[in-house]
Design an enzyme around this catalytic site. Sequence first.
Site, PDB file in Angstrom:
ATOM      1  CB  SER A  38     -10.539  42.635  24.999  1.00 19.75           C
ATOM      2  OG  SER A  38     -10.845  43.983  24.699  1.00 19.75           O
ATOM      3  CB  SER A  40     -14.412  45.692  23.091  1.00 15.29           C
ATOM      4  OG  SER A  40     -13.292  46.547  23.029  1.00 15.29           O
ATOM      5  CE  LYS A 101     -14.442  49.829  25.018  1.00 17.50           C
ATOM      6  NZ  LYS A 101     -14.686  48.387  24.845  1.00 17.50           N
ATOM      7  CB  SER A 196     -18.168  46.818  23.377  1.00 19.54           C
ATOM      8  OG  SER A 196     -17.502  48.022  23.711  1.00 19.54           O
TER       9      SER A 196
END
Length: 250
Positions: A38, A40, A101, A196
Amino acid sequence: MAKKKSGGWLESIKTIVYAALIAVGIRTVAFEPFNIPSGSMIPTLLVGDYLFVSKFSYGYSRHSMPFSPNLFDGRIFGSLPRRGDVAVFKLPRDGSTDYIKRIIGLPGDRIQVRAGLLYINGEAVRREFVGPYTVEGDGPRITVRLYRETLPAAGTAAGVTHQILEATDDGPFDNTTEFRVPDGHVFAMGDNRDNSLDSRAMNAVGFIPIENLVGRAEFIFFSVDGSAAWYEVWAWPFAIRWTRLFSAVR
């Protein structure tokens, strides 16, 4: 002759078992590969990036092992991440889904976003406008703003400078309450700030137990832009992002 053939099969099986054990050992204590599905973490990580995560960076927990067996609590040889590290962790609500992250807050930090600007311990984090950035490969093609953000130093570690994206400064996560990171936890955010799902969503991600950290993202070993199907062998070389190969994750 039959005995020799049986012995040959046995040796082959033993070789396969040894190879599997070595592979599991390396994935547990050294490095594990992950891919990015993805957007994010754009622009730091792109959809189709494949990277290695160092398992020893923060010590070892049950999440360091395949399937996260409940063998012990806490971490062995544990250490805190550095503010600004890009880390893989197990989603707290299920303990099995891998997320990646950037670590923004450490235990005791106060984190807040106001009008799109990040505040750590009451101080605004410096960000500099770089220019427009076109996001591709994660839904509709859009142009957003690219910033260079410098996180404050933590202890003896210098502040980390990295890039972030902002589509707006008035999105759902651009104005938050102040979060105080509890002991034994960290706070993480994606670099693609308006796209996100991260610690700002307390009911979905929230604070991340240090035990849930899997490791630190180190470098990209492969990257593909998705423009070639698996059977389009002739197009494979053009789908590889050659400039991203073996680049460090910062």
